[in-house]
Enzyme design. Sequence first.
Site, PDB file in Angstrom:
ATOM      1  N   LYS A 263      25.611  49.494  27.321  1.00 16.00           N
ATOM      2  CA  LYS A 263      24.871  50.357  26.401  1.00 16.00           C
ATOM      3  C   LYS A 263      23.589  49.632  26.013  1.00 16.00           C
ATOM      4  O   LYS A 263      23.628  48.516  25.513  1.00 16.00           O
ATOM      5  CB  LYS A 263      25.726  50.651  25.158  1.00 16.00           C
ATOM      6  CG  LYS A 263      24.945  51.284  23.997  1.00 16.00           C
ATOM      7  CD  LYS A 263      25.868  51.644  22.813  1.00 16.00           C
ATOM      8  CE  LYS A 263      25.069  52.095  21.592  1.00 16.00           C
ATOM      9  NZ  LYS A 263      25.917  52.430  20.432  1.00 16.00           N
ATOM     10  N   ASP A 268      18.972  51.467  17.067  1.00 12.35           N
ATOM     11  CA  ASP A 268      19.767  52.630  16.668  1.00 12.35           C
ATOM     12  C   ASP A 268      19.522  52.946  15.195  1.00 12.35           C
ATOM     13  O   ASP A 268      20.137  52.369  14.311  1.00 12.35           O
ATOM     14  CB  ASP A 268      21.257  52.356  16.924  1.00 12.35           C
ATOM     15  CG  ASP A 268      22.122  53.582  16.626  1.00 12.35           C
ATOM     16  OD1 ASP A 268      21.540  54.668  16.397  1.00 12.35           O
ATOM     17  OD2 ASP A 268      23.359  53.448  16.650  1.00 12.35           O
ATOM     18  N   LYS A 275      20.928  56.500   9.722  1.00  9.18           N
ATOM     19  CA  LYS A 275      21.796  55.493   9.097  1.00  9.18           C
ATOM     20  C   LYS A 275      21.214  55.094   7.744  1.00  9.18           C
ATOM     21  O   LYS A 275      19.997  55.084   7.585  1.00  9.18           O
ATOM     22  CB  LYS A 275      21.850  54.242   9.973  1.00  9.18           C
ATOM     23  CG  LYS A 275      22.708  54.329  11.195  1.00  9.18           C
ATOM     24  CD  LYS A 275      22.714  52.982  11.916  1.00  9.18           C
ATOM     25  CE  LYS A 275      23.450  53.055  13.238  1.00  9.18           C
ATOM     26  NZ  LYS A 275      24.881  53.365  13.120  1.00  9.18           N
ATOM     27  N   ASP A 286      22.022  46.811  19.205  1.00  7.96           N
ATOM     28  CA  ASP A 286      22.725  47.916  19.860  1.00  7.96           C
ATOM     29  C   ASP A 286      22.512  47.951  21.376  1.00  7.96           C
ATOM     30  O   ASP A 286      22.939  48.897  22.043  1.00  7.96           O
ATOM     31  CB  ASP A 286      22.320  49.250  19.211  1.00  7.96           C
ATOM     32  CG  ASP A 286      23.484  50.224  19.151  1.00  7.96           C
ATOM     33  OD1 ASP A 286      24.640  49.766  19.251  1.00  7.96           O
ATOM     34  OD2 ASP A 286      23.232  51.442  19.016  1.00  7.96           O
ATOM     35  N   ASP A 345      24.066  59.976  15.712  1.00  3.20           N
ATOM     36  CA  ASP A 345      24.343  58.538  15.626  1.00  3.20           C
ATOM     37  C   ASP A 345      25.469  58.129  16.583  1.00  3.20           C
ATOM     38  O   ASP A 345      25.691  56.945  16.808  1.00  3.20           O
ATOM     39  CB  ASP A 345      24.696  58.170  14.175  1.00  3.20           C
ATOM     40  CG  ASP A 345      24.595  56.675  13.920  1.00  3.20           C
ATOM     41  OD1 ASP A 345      24.051  55.959  14.791  1.00  3.20           O
ATOM     42  OD2 ASP A 345      25.059  56.225  12.854  1.00  3.20           O
ATOM     43  N   GLU A 347      25.390  58.064  19.689  1.00  2.00           N
ATOM     44  CA  GLU A 347      24.479  58.187  20.833  1.00  2.00           C
ATOM     45  C   GLU A 347      24.881  57.312  22.008  1.00  2.00           C
ATOM     46  O   GLU A 347      24.548  57.619  23.150  1.00  2.00           O
ATOM     47  CB  GLU A 347      23.048  57.831  20.384  1.00  2.00           C
ATOM     48  CG  GLU A 347      22.701  56.337  20.377  1.00  2.00           C
ATOM     49  CD  GLU A 347      23.529  55.522  19.399  1.00  2.00           C
ATOM     50  OE1 GLU A 347      24.096  56.108  18.474  1.00  2.00           O
ATOM     51  OE2 GLU A 347      23.626  54.288  19.582  1.00  2.00           O
ATOM     52  N   ARG A 349      27.751  56.773  23.420  1.00  2.00           N
ATOM     53  CA  ARG A 349      28.635  57.462  24.356  1.00  2.00           C
ATOM     54  C   ARG A 349      27.857  58.469  25.205  1.00  2.00           C
ATOM     55  O   ARG A 349      28.205  58.711  26.362  1.00  2.00           O
ATOM     56  CB  ARG A 349      29.791  58.110  23.584  1.00  2.00           C
ATOM     57  CG  ARG A 349      29.332  59.103  22.534  1.00  2.00           C
ATOM     58  CD  ARG A 349      30.430  59.474  21.549  1.00  2.00           C
ATOM     59  NE  ARG A 349      30.729  58.396  20.590  1.00  2.00           N
ATOM     60  CZ  ARG A 349      31.675  58.454  19.672  1.00  2.00           C
ATOM     61  NH1 ARG A 349      32.445  59.518  19.581  1.00  2.00           N
ATOM     62  NH2 ARG A 349      31.878  57.445  18.847  1.00  2.00           N
TER      63      ARG A 349
HETATM   64  N1  BES Z   1      25.677  51.445  17.231  1.00  2.00           N
HETATM   65  C1  BES Z   1      26.600  52.115  16.410  1.00  2.00           C
HETATM   66  C2  BES Z   1      27.904  51.354  16.234  1.00  2.00           C
HETATM   67  C3  BES Z   1      27.813  50.029  15.516  1.00  2.00           C
HETATM   68  C4  BES Z   1      28.047  49.952  14.155  1.00  2.00           C
HETATM   69  C5  BES Z   1      27.537  48.871  16.206  1.00  2.00           C
HETATM   70  C6  BES Z   1      27.990  48.732  13.521  1.00  2.00           C
HETATM   71  C7  BES Z   1      27.483  47.646  15.561  1.00  2.00           C
HETATM   72  C8  BES Z   1      27.717  47.581  14.212  1.00  2.00           C
HETATM   73  C9  BES Z   1      26.956  53.472  17.018  1.00  2.00           C
HETATM   74  O1  BES Z   1      25.948  54.084  17.744  1.00  2.00           O
HETATM   75  C10 BES Z   1      27.313  54.377  15.900  1.00  2.00           C
HETATM   76  O2  BES Z   1      26.495  54.604  15.064  1.00  2.00           O
HETATM   77  N2  BES Z   1      28.546  54.869  15.918  1.00  2.00           N
HETATM   78  C11 BES Z   1      29.021  55.743  14.893  1.00  2.00           C
HETATM   79  C12 BES Z   1      29.881  56.798  15.562  1.00  2.00           C
HETATM   80  C13 BES Z   1      30.259  57.920  14.666  1.00  2.00           C
HETATM   81  C14 BES Z   1      29.048  58.720  14.249  1.00  2.00           C
HETATM   82  C15 BES Z   1      31.258  58.796  15.373  1.00  2.00           C
HETATM   83  C16 BES Z   1      29.834  54.925  13.916  1.00  2.00           C
HETATM   84  O3  BES Z   1      30.516  53.987  14.325  1.00  2.00           O
HETATM   85  O4  BES Z   1      29.782  55.220  12.727  1.00  2.00           O
HETATM   86 ZN    ZN Z   2      24.563  52.797  18.621  1.00  3.71          ZN
HETATM   87 ZN    ZN Z   3      24.616  55.200  16.529  1.00  8.00          ZN
END
Ligand code: BES
Ligand code: ZN
Ligand code: ZN
Length: 495
Positions: A263, A268, A275, A286, A345, A347, A349
């Site tokens: 990824k 992000d 966020k 990210d 967010d 993204e 996946r």
């Molecule tokens: N990049 C984030 C996940 C992340 C969070 C990585 C903290 C490192 C530290 C990812 O893109 C994300 O925001 N995921 C969301 C998914 C949700 C919206 C289903 C999450 O984990 O809240």
């Molecule tokens: Zn992310």
């Molecule tokens: Zn994200």
Amino acid sequence: MKLSLQEPSLKKISGVLALPVLDGKLHSHSLAKKVDQALGGLLSSFIKKTEFKGRVAEVENIATHGKIGAFQVLLVGLGKGKKLEADDLRRAAAASAKAAERLKSAKLYSALSLIDHDWKPEELAQILAEGTVLSTYRFDKFKGKKDPKSHLAGVEFLLSAIKEKAAFARGLKLGQVGAEGALYARDLVNTPSHNKPPEVLGLEAKKLKGVRTRVWKHQEIKKMGMGALYGVGMGSTRHPPVFIEMHYKPKTKAKKTIAVVGKGITFDSGGLSLKPPKYMETMKDDMAGAAAVLGLMKILPQLNPKVEVYGYISSAENMPGGGAQRPGDVVKAYNGKTIEVLNTDAEGRLALADALSYIGKHRKVDYIIDMATLTGAALVALGDLVTAALGTDEALIKKIQKAGDFTGEKVWELPLEERYWEDFKSEVADMRNIGGLYAGTINGALFLKQFVPEKTKWVHLDIAGPSWANKPWTYCPVGGTGIMVRTLARLLEDF
Ligand code: BES
Ligand code: ZN
Ligand code: ZN
């Protein structure tokens, strides 16, 4: 840093000499005894009478006042009353190198290589080399006032068993190359997002030697039907997405073909599902999955494993610009499946869906391993030290876990519970990009599974936690860790 081997002869030792202290005692090797004698028993009495406990990676330096060639002796702790783990030794090697740096020595002679142990000579050497090289990491490119320069130019590991010499030298090389790959990945992660947009990751991939690279730009991504990755990139007015393929082919016939996928979200922000500021602070991280792929591809031609390896990176900047995709928009992935993007967010996946579909359509591989900072839920479940592994091949998960136990990069399996997939049902598309409220890490993996080519053995590694160090560790400062470069290198070594 030059790592080499030398016989343990007191006459040939200058600079700083590191001696291991195991179970609260100077490790009894004839060299240690000779040094202690030459210093009038100073070392053994120091260990007996002072606060020095010989805890793992605890180091004390003692001046020799010209009584031996080395101007300082380091007492290096290896712990007490416990089984010596690979990471204990790695940390001890790292702590020795850092102490030698503090003493401004150009040379370190290390007797850590003389300990009694259960590893193969090659493995012992690899561990020592890793600790040494990883400990030297600095990231001061963006500082006006640079970190103090290291004077340490080389480490000589002392070795008496001549018959082990070749294996030991091989291990030193393996360890050094692996660590250098990880340091490259750390650099990429630590670089501010402003300086590493997707096109720069493409340029980095093109710089790699011994690897064939192809980079698709955003118009091509759109035209070829990678709607999921393209959609993520639309919110960035300045930095369009790229898709990268790298290919390493061994000189001799490959036993297996494997694809590693990373990824590469260079920042992000969450997109329109923005966020909160605190959660955005480390989001330059990210693209740690992409950094791991680049780090690995960079060192493969030097390691020469007998496996054919494809490296893929889906890279975009997830921003809330005017062109950004909106919650509720529907995108079409490369395999034709449609996705209702309810949360912009989620993204990673989306970006990975197209990379996985690409492999299914164009390449024949035996295995796929993807690495992604995919879910905050992985941090909730396993913290920032353990990688979550989910997938369709138990044996491969076990192998990665075993490699991680050796490299000090812990991996733990979570179940790929299919029933949670029900929550991904959409009224308007084939699926939504978010599932139920709980088990976020499992949900992320379930989504990816929809795009994994059928019958291909696949493991997803959620590195959201361990890709970033919140606290320093002996051989890694706060920031990007370079996670999974060494573990995957180890995995491919004897695949
Ligand atoms: N990049 C984030 C996940 C992340 C969070 C990585 C903290 C490192 C530290 C990812 O893109 C994300 O925001 N995921 C969301 C998914 C949700 C919206 C289903 C999450 O984990 O809240
Ligand atoms: Zn992310
Ligand atoms: Zn994200």
